[in-house]
Enzyme design. Structure first.
Site, PDB file in Angstrom:
ATOM      1  N   CYS A 134      -6.782  -4.937   5.141  1.00 27.26           N
ATOM      2  CA  CYS A 134      -5.414  -4.768   4.666  1.00 27.26           C
ATOM      3  C   CYS A 134      -5.003  -6.055   3.973  1.00 27.26           C
ATOM      4  O   CYS A 134      -5.306  -7.146   4.467  1.00 27.26           O
ATOM      5  CB  CYS A 134      -4.513  -4.482   5.870  1.00 27.26           C
ATOM      6  SG  CYS A 134      -2.784  -4.281   5.441  1.00 27.26           S
ATOM      7  N   HIS A 181      -3.418   5.218   5.891  1.00 32.42           N
ATOM      8  CA  HIS A 181      -3.189   3.762   6.041  1.00 32.42           C
ATOM      9  C   HIS A 181      -1.854   3.363   5.398  1.00 32.42           C
ATOM     10  O   HIS A 181      -1.066   2.615   6.004  1.00 32.42           O
ATOM     11  CB  HIS A 181      -4.362   3.010   5.390  1.00 32.42           C
ATOM     12  CG  HIS A 181      -4.282   1.516   5.451  1.00 32.42           C
ATOM     13  ND1 HIS A 181      -5.243   0.731   6.057  1.00 32.42           N
ATOM     14  CD2 HIS A 181      -3.371   0.648   4.957  1.00 32.42           C
ATOM     15  CE1 HIS A 181      -4.898  -0.549   5.946  1.00 32.42           C
ATOM     16  NE2 HIS A 181      -3.779  -0.629   5.269  1.00 32.42           N
ATOM     17  N   GLU A 182      -1.587   3.886   4.204  1.00 34.44           N
ATOM     18  CA  GLU A 182      -0.347   3.506   3.507  1.00 34.44           C
ATOM     19  C   GLU A 182       0.887   4.120   4.161  1.00 34.44           C
ATOM     20  O   GLU A 182       1.922   3.461   4.290  1.00 34.44           O
ATOM     21  CB  GLU A 182      -0.424   3.901   2.025  1.00 34.44           C
ATOM     22  CG  GLU A 182      -1.537   3.193   1.249  1.00 34.44           C
ATOM     23  CD  GLU A 182      -1.622   1.708   1.508  1.00 34.44           C
ATOM     24  OE1 GLU A 182      -0.571   1.032   1.570  1.00 34.44           O
ATOM     25  OE2 GLU A 182      -2.742   1.197   1.680  1.00 34.44           O
ATOM     26  N   HIS A 231       1.925   2.177   7.040  1.00 31.90           N
ATOM     27  CA  HIS A 231       2.749   1.003   6.693  1.00 31.90           C
ATOM     28  C   HIS A 231       4.238   1.368   6.627  1.00 31.90           C
ATOM     29  O   HIS A 231       5.093   0.572   7.013  1.00 31.90           O
ATOM     30  CB  HIS A 231       2.345   0.436   5.327  1.00 31.90           C
ATOM     31  CG  HIS A 231       1.201  -0.526   5.374  1.00 31.90           C
ATOM     32  ND1 HIS A 231       1.236  -1.689   6.107  1.00 31.90           N
ATOM     33  CD2 HIS A 231      -0.002  -0.523   4.742  1.00 31.90           C
ATOM     34  CE1 HIS A 231       0.091  -2.353   5.936  1.00 31.90           C
ATOM     35  NE2 HIS A 231      -0.682  -1.663   5.126  1.00 31.90           N
TER      36      HIS A 231
HETATM   37 CO    CO Z   1      -2.600  -2.182   4.527  1.00 34.58          CO
END
Ligand code: CO
Length: 184
Positions: A111, A154-155, A158
């Site tokens: 990341c 993953h995004e 966030h």
């Molecule tokens: Co990331």
């Protein structure tokens, strides 16, 4: 231009906040910001430009990683030959459904906001159905699987205040459910 010093690193509380949804039409400022996030990904995947500006390569970038707690993330996912598997900017994305079967990357994840390598499998749903809005407010519903689904997860993590290592099994970082797909 977004540079590495603009990227918020692990430990900053903005990375742990739930990002705010946006309303349409987006402001010109927010559209510009979205396009700058995508441009970072494009530049970071170009070896010459990345070298010149010291950009770490990325396939996704979420607004909180640039210090803005809003529901926006850019994705630019290439395959190993450089063909684009998925490219778009998510605004207010929502996971409508996900497979029970998990997938993970053989090499684990990294990341832009996490400077150290953290080893371990990061299991995520292998398939996702996602609804999101483009920066122009067009509603889209898509299905992703394997690598692009992992990047999208993953995004979206966030935007919910989660980082990839939250999903690593702390006691047994390389233990997986039997049917998990390991993508290399
Ligand atoms: Co990331």
């Amino acid at each position: 231009m977004i540079l590495m010093h603009d990227i918020v690193r692990d430990g900053d509380p903005v990375l742990r906040q739930v990002a705010k949804p946006l309303t349409f039409p987006l402001s010109d400022e927010d559209k510009k910001f979205a396009n700058e996030m995508m441009q970072y990904l494009i530049d970071s995947q170009d070896p010459k430009i990345a070298q010149k500006h010291q950009l770490r390569a990325g396939v996704g970038l979420a607004a909180p990683q640039v210090g803005r707690s809003i529901q926006m993330a850019a994705l630019l996912v290439p395959d190993d030959k450089g063909n684009i598997l998925f490219k778009d900017i998510f605004v207010n994305p929502k996971i409508l459904s996900e497979s029970v079967r998990k997938a993970c990357l053989a090499e684990g994840e990294g990341c832009l906001s996490v400077d150290k390598d953290i080893e371990g499998y990061v299991p995520r749903p292998d398939k996702l159905k996602i609804r999101y809005y483009t920066i122009d407010g067009e509603e889209k519903t898509i299905r992703l699987k394997d690598y692009p689904a992992i990047v999208a997860s993953h995004e979206i993590d966030h935007l919910n205040g989660h980082l990839f290592y939250d999903r690593i099994n702390k006691e047994n970082p390389f233990t997986l459910a039997e049917d998990t797909i390991v993508i290399s």
